[in-house]
Design a protein around this motif. Sequence first.
Motif, mmCIF file in Angstrom:
data_model
loop_
_atom_site.group_PDB
_atom_site.id
_atom_site.type_symbol
_atom_site.label_atom_id
_atom_site.label_comp_id
_atom_site.label_asym_id
_atom_site.label_seq_id
_atom_site.Cartn_x
_atom_site.Cartn_y
_atom_site.Cartn_z
ATOM 1 N N VAL A 49 -1.132 -9.864 0.571
ATOM 2 C CA VAL A 49 -0.260 -9.117 -0.287
ATOM 3 C C VAL A 49 -0.394 -7.672 -0.536
ATOM 4 O O VAL A 49 1.110 -7.061 -1.308
ATOM 5 C CB VAL A 49 -0.482 -9.917 -1.137
ATOM 6 N N THR A 50 -0.971 -6.714 -0.364
ATOM 7 C CA THR A 50 -1.075 -5.822 -1.376
ATOM 8 C C THR A 50 -0.017 -4.578 0.303
ATOM 9 O O THR A 50 0.207 -3.440 -0.382
ATOM 10 C CB THR A 50 -2.477 -5.061 -1.228
ATOM 11 N N ALA A 51 0.293 -4.790 1.908
ATOM 12 C CA ALA A 51 0.997 -4.269 2.241
ATOM 13 C C ALA A 51 1.747 -3.736 1.238
ATOM 14 O O ALA A 51 2.858 -4.271 1.046
ATOM 15 C CB ALA A 51 0.712 -5.516 3.601
ATOM 16 N N PRO A 52 2.585 -2.889 1.483
ATOM 17 C CA PRO A 52 3.617 -2.329 1.615
ATOM 18 C C PRO A 52 5.254 -2.475 1.952
ATOM 19 O O PRO A 52 5.041 -3.291 3.220
ATOM 20 C CB PRO A 52 3.606 -0.813 1.867
ATOM 21 N N GLY A 53 5.644 -3.089 0.880
ATOM 22 C CA GLY A 53 7.163 -3.526 1.846
ATOM 23 C C GLY A 53 7.261 -5.293 1.567
ATOM 24 O O GLY A 53 8.447 -6.275 1.559
ATOM 25 N N ILE A 54 5.469 -5.924 1.723
ATOM 26 C CA ILE A 54 5.480 -7.608 1.883
ATOM 27 C C ILE A 54 5.880 -8.273 1.134
ATOM 28 O O ILE A 54 6.500 -9.211 1.371
ATOM 29 C CB ILE A 54 4.210 -6.966 2.372
ATOM 30 N N SER A 55 5.932 -7.461 -0.271
ATOM 31 C CA SER A 55 6.807 -8.833 -1.398
ATOM 32 C C SER A 55 8.138 -9.334 -0.560
ATOM 33 O O SER A 55 8.202 -9.702 -0.441
ATOM 34 C CB SER A 55 6.248 -7.866 -2.365
ATOM 35 N N GLU A 56 9.026 -8.164 -0.748
ATOM 36 C CA GLU A 56 10.128 -8.956 -0.370
ATOM 37 C C GLU A 56 10.503 -9.464 0.818
ATOM 38 O O GLU A 56 11.243 -9.771 0.591
ATOM 39 C CB GLU A 56 11.129 -6.772 0.078
ATOM 40 N N ILE A 57 9.648 -8.518 1.876
ATOM 41 C CA ILE A 57 9.680 -9.410 2.885
ATOM 42 C C ILE A 57 9.387 -11.072 2.671
ATOM 43 O O ILE A 57 9.917 -12.048 3.353
ATOM 44 C CB ILE A 57 8.457 -8.701 4.120
ATOM 45 N N LEU A 58 8.154 -11.581 1.927
ATOM 46 C CA LEU A 58 8.113 -12.500 1.245
ATOM 47 C C LEU A 58 9.050 -13.578 1.331
ATOM 48 O O LEU A 58 9.082 -14.642 1.132
ATOM 49 C CB LEU A 58 6.253 -12.923 1.687
ATOM 50 N N VAL A 59 9.899 -13.018 0.227
ATOM 51 C CA VAL A 59 10.595 -13.619 -0.638
ATOM 52 C C VAL A 59 11.632 -14.062 -0.027
ATOM 53 O O VAL A 59 11.912 -14.543 0.163
ATOM 54 C CB VAL A 59 10.380 -12.608 -2.068
ATOM 55 N N ALA A 60 12.293 -13.301 0.688
ATOM 56 C CA ALA A 60 13.438 -13.174 1.833
ATOM 57 C C ALA A 60 13.053 -14.670 2.859
ATOM 58 O O ALA A 60 13.933 -14.573 2.477
ATOM 59 C CB ALA A 60 13.540 -12.087 2.363
ATOM 60 N N GLU A 61 11.852 -14.402 3.033
ATOM 61 C CA GLU A 61 11.700 -15.654 4.350
ATOM 62 C C GLU A 61 11.475 -16.531 3.560
ATOM 63 O O GLU A 61 11.419 -17.525 4.390
ATOM 64 C CB GLU A 61 10.508 -14.875 4.769
ATOM 65 N N ALA A 62 11.149 -16.652 2.157
ATOM 66 C CA ALA A 62 10.863 -17.820 1.510
ATOM 67 C C ALA A 62 12.380 -18.322 1.520
ATOM 68 O O ALA A 62 13.008 -19.593 1.571
ATOM 69 C CB ALA A 62 10.702 -18.164 0.600
#
Length: 237
Positions: A49-62
């Motif tokens: 969850v600390t990886a740069p840009g991962i938050s946006e990716i995870l939300v978009a995937e969900a």
Amino acid sequence: MSAALHGRVALVTGAGSGIGAATAARLTADGAQVYTVDRAGEVGRIADVTAPGISEILVAEAVARLGGLDILVPCAGISAFAPLADHTDEYWDQVLAVNVTAVFRIIRAAVEPLKKSRRGRIITIGSTMSRFGAAGLVAYGTSKHAVLGMTRSIACELGPFGITVNCLQPGAIETPMTAPAFTAMPQFKDYWEHKAALGRLGQPQDIADVIAFLASDDARFMSGQGFFVDGGAMQAQ
Ligand SMILES: NC(=O)c1ccc[n+]([C@@H]2O[C@H](COP(=O)([O-])OP(=O)(O)OC[C@H]3O[C@@H](n4cnc5c(N)ncnc54)[C@H](O)[C@@H]3O)[C@@H](O)[C@H]2O)c1
């Protein structure tokens, strides 16, 4: 357990273990579709969850896979005992990166889908250490105070969009996070067991059940709060 969350989509980080795993299971049992994230374990998505840009990716995937987002539980966290002198810059940065920055980033990424939900729920995971201090937990205590402050401010900002934001503050819960300390320091385990008015340590289910309540319609007028779920430990002298 119920159909209280039927039709809702939840994203839970730290869902590979402990409180996050119990939360994902409980939300699923209540009818939600749950997108589970962890850096390890049996989850739908392995990610740091600390990886740069991962938050946006995870939300978009969900959103893409499950059709929206109604409930966000950023539960991933780390903790270890270390005296202040052993709090290296790296350790400090790591604790704050996981426990604070990653929580902030995934909430920020989730705002638009949560607005669309009209019944959005964010449940952050603080701690009794969001209010009190403890030797050996300087970085952790700092991070959990920050999570509570973040929760309160975001609740003010997102309330007009029907989104509630609350911080669940567990006491001492038996999970893989606390296992090393409880094993190495049995007196520490004993202390928390007896400090709790209910005379026992908490289990992940004790926390997951309250998270499910906060995610439900029954909690629709509760926001900006921190809730101790600690068996009454912090009331004892
Ligand atoms: N156990 C307790 O007594 C207690 C008390 C108060 C608060 N909490 C909080 O509850 C939350 C869950 O803790 P737990 O006790 O279930 O611990 P746990 O170690 O069982 O679970 C934490 C999970 O977070 C994941 N995680 C950690 N860093 C990550 C990263 N960078 N990316 C993705 N996943 C990551 C871990 O892999 C693990 O599966 C944490 O935020 C913790 O601070 C726990």
